[in-house]
Design a protein around this motif. Sequence first.
Motif, mmCIF file in Angstrom:
data_model
loop_
_atom_site.group_PDB
_atom_site.id
_atom_site.type_symbol
_atom_site.label_atom_id
_atom_site.label_comp_id
_atom_site.label_asym_id
_atom_site.label_seq_id
_atom_site.Cartn_x
_atom_site.Cartn_y
_atom_site.Cartn_z
ATOM 1 N N ARG A 1 6.027 10.162 0.418
ATOM 2 C CA ARG A 1 5.253 8.919 0.372
ATOM 3 C C ARG A 1 5.770 7.921 1.386
ATOM 4 N NH1 ARG A 1 6.495 4.748 -4.468
ATOM 5 N NH2 ARG A 1 8.673 4.339 -3.990
ATOM 6 N N ALA A 2 4.920 6.945 1.664
ATOM 7 C CA ALA A 2 5.303 5.834 2.533
ATOM 8 C C ALA A 2 4.773 4.554 1.904
ATOM 9 C CB ALA A 2 4.721 6.015 3.929
ATOM 10 N N LEU A 3 5.514 3.486 2.065
ATOM 11 C CA LEU A 3 5.120 2.174 1.566
ATOM 12 C C LEU A 3 4.925 1.254 2.758
ATOM 13 C CD1 LEU A 3 7.821 2.041 -1.211
ATOM 14 C CD2 LEU A 3 5.385 2.413 -1.564
ATOM 15 N N VAL B 1 0.868 -1.181 0.000
ATOM 16 C CA VAL B 1 0.000 0.000 0.000
ATOM 17 C C VAL B 1 0.902 1.227 0.000
ATOM 18 C CG1 VAL B 1 -1.722 1.270 1.342
ATOM 19 C CG2 VAL B 1 -1.825 -1.208 1.227
ATOM 20 N N GLU B 2 0.527 2.220 -0.800
ATOM 21 C CA GLU B 2 1.296 3.460 -0.879
ATOM 22 C C GLU B 2 0.457 4.604 -0.338
ATOM 23 O OE1 GLU B 2 3.959 5.580 -4.242
ATOM 24 O OE2 GLU B 2 1.876 5.226 -4.803
ATOM 25 N N ALA B 3 1.024 5.344 0.589
ATOM 26 C CA ALA B 3 0.383 6.548 1.122
ATOM 27 C C ALA B 3 1.195 7.747 0.639
ATOM 28 C CB ALA B 3 0.354 6.511 2.646
ATOM 29 N N LYS B 4 0.516 8.716 0.015
ATOM 30 C CA LYS B 4 1.192 9.915 -0.495
ATOM 31 C C LYS B 4 0.656 11.149 0.207
ATOM 32 C CE LYS B 4 2.263 8.421 -5.182
ATOM 33 N NZ LYS B 4 2.162 8.793 -6.591
ATOM 34 N N TRP B 5 1.496 12.169 0.295
ATOM 35 C CA TRP B 5 1.094 13.456 0.838
ATOM 36 C C TRP B 5 1.882 14.535 0.114
ATOM 37 C CZ3 TRP B 5 3.737 9.743 3.548
ATOM 38 C CH2 TRP B 5 5.054 10.006 3.866
ATOM 39 N N ASN B 6 1.424 15.766 0.237
ATOM 40 C CA ASN B 6 2.102 16.883 -0.398
ATOM 41 C C ASN B 6 3.254 17.318 0.499
ATOM 42 O OD1 ASN B 6 2.947 19.230 -1.623
ATOM 43 N ND2 ASN B 6 0.879 19.883 -2.149
ATOM 44 N N SER B 7 4.475 16.964 0.116
ATOM 45 C CA SER B 7 5.641 17.231 0.966
ATOM 46 C C SER B 7 6.023 18.711 0.988
ATOM 47 C CB SER B 7 6.826 16.383 0.518
ATOM 48 O OG SER B 7 7.178 16.692 -0.812
ATOM 49 N N ARG B 8 5.436 19.524 0.120
ATOM 50 C CA ARG B 8 5.710 20.964 0.154
ATOM 51 C C ARG B 8 5.044 21.626 1.356
ATOM 52 N NH1 ARG B 8 3.620 23.179 -5.166
ATOM 53 N NH2 ARG B 8 3.975 25.136 -4.053
ATOM 54 N N PHE B 9 3.950 21.045 1.825
ATOM 55 C CA PHE B 9 3.181 21.684 2.878
ATOM 56 C C PHE B 9 3.188 20.950 4.209
ATOM 57 C CE2 PHE B 9 1.195 22.959 -1.171
ATOM 58 C CZ PHE B 9 1.470 24.319 -1.100
ATOM 59 N N PHE C 1 -0.592 -7.523 11.600
ATOM 60 C CA PHE C 1 -1.047 -7.510 10.215
ATOM 61 C C PHE C 1 -0.316 -6.477 9.370
ATOM 62 C CE2 PHE C 1 -4.596 -9.431 12.462
ATOM 63 C CZ PHE C 1 -4.830 -10.544 11.678
ATOM 64 N N LEU C 2 0.578 -5.714 9.991
ATOM 65 C CA LEU C 2 1.328 -4.677 9.294
ATOM 66 C C LEU C 2 2.782 -5.098 9.163
ATOM 67 C CD1 LEU C 2 0.004 -1.598 11.288
ATOM 68 C CD2 LEU C 2 -0.719 -2.312 9.011
ATOM 69 N N GLY C 3 3.361 -4.847 8.018
ATOM 70 C CA GLY C 3 4.781 -5.099 7.828
ATOM 71 C C GLY C 3 5.562 -3.820 8.055
ATOM 72 N N ASP C 4 6.695 -3.734 7.403
ATOM 73 C CA ASP C 4 7.533 -2.553 7.523
ATOM 74 C C ASP C 4 6.840 -1.329 6.940
ATOM 75 O OD1 ASP C 4 9.555 -3.996 8.681
ATOM 76 O OD2 ASP C 4 10.589 -4.376 6.786
ATOM 77 N N ILE C 5 7.150 -0.174 7.511
ATOM 78 C CA ILE C 5 6.702 1.105 6.972
ATOM 79 C C ILE C 5 7.952 1.810 6.469
ATOM 80 C CG2 ILE C 5 5.606 3.313 7.461
ATOM 81 C CD1 ILE C 5 4.085 1.923 9.739
ATOM 82 N N ILE C 6 8.027 1.975 5.165
ATOM 83 C CA ILE C 6 9.188 2.600 4.540
ATOM 84 C C ILE C 6 8.798 4.020 4.165
ATOM 85 C CG2 ILE C 6 10.802 2.482 2.619
ATOM 86 C CD1 ILE C 6 10.061 -0.592 2.587
ATOM 87 N N VAL C 7 9.434 4.991 4.807
ATOM 88 C CA VAL C 7 9.098 6.398 4.587
ATOM 89 C C VAL C 7 10.110 7.006 3.630
ATOM 90 C CG1 VAL C 7 8.687 8.625 5.684
ATOM 91 C CG2 VAL C 7 8.131 6.525 6.902
ATOM 92 N N GLU C 8 9.601 7.615 2.570
ATOM 93 C CA GLU C 8 10.420 8.334 1.608
ATOM 94 C C GLU C 8 9.881 9.750 1.493
ATOM 95 O OE1 GLU C 8 10.088 5.959 -1.926
ATOM 96 O OE2 GLU C 8 11.519 4.465 -1.208
ATOM 97 N N GLU C 9 10.485 10.566 0.656
ATOM 98 C CA GLU C 9 10.048 11.948 0.471
ATOM 99 C C GLU C 9 8.660 11.971 -0.180
ATOM 100 O OE1 GLU C 9 10.051 15.969 0.709
ATOM 101 O OE2 GLU C 9 11.638 14.672 1.471
#
Length: 127
Positions: A58-60, A19-27, A48-56
């Motif tokens: 977005r998160a996976l 699952v990919e979670a996105k947000w506006n990183s400018r704000f 039920f949750l695996g790793d949470i990988i946080v990038e600029e």
Amino acid sequence: MQVCFHPFGEEPLFTAQWVEAKWNSRFSTAAHSDLLGSLMALGMERAFLGDIIVEEGRALVCVMPELAARLPVEWTSAGRTPIWVSVLGSPPEIAPPEGKQLRDTVPSLRLDCVVASGMKQSRTKAA
């Protein structure tokens, strides 16, 4: 992540989905603790949750299929950051974490000596 036991010679069947979670990183930003906290607040069990990988921006998250169907509808924010969630059809490309190569001579190959060298501390503090 998920473990799959299967007979020799057969293809393993992994049911976990990305699952990919996105947000506006400018704000705004969303840290790992914000993302995990918002998932736990929705009543999700950590098992039920695996790793949470946080990038600029977005998160996976690797989740079980039961959660993958719910998250795009229920998971709308992480902390004060609004997020948009989608289920990915295939595993994403994940960049390896940045690191630094270190070469040093240690008095012994004991773990406390190697850790102390890598952390630039005395053996007592590293232990």
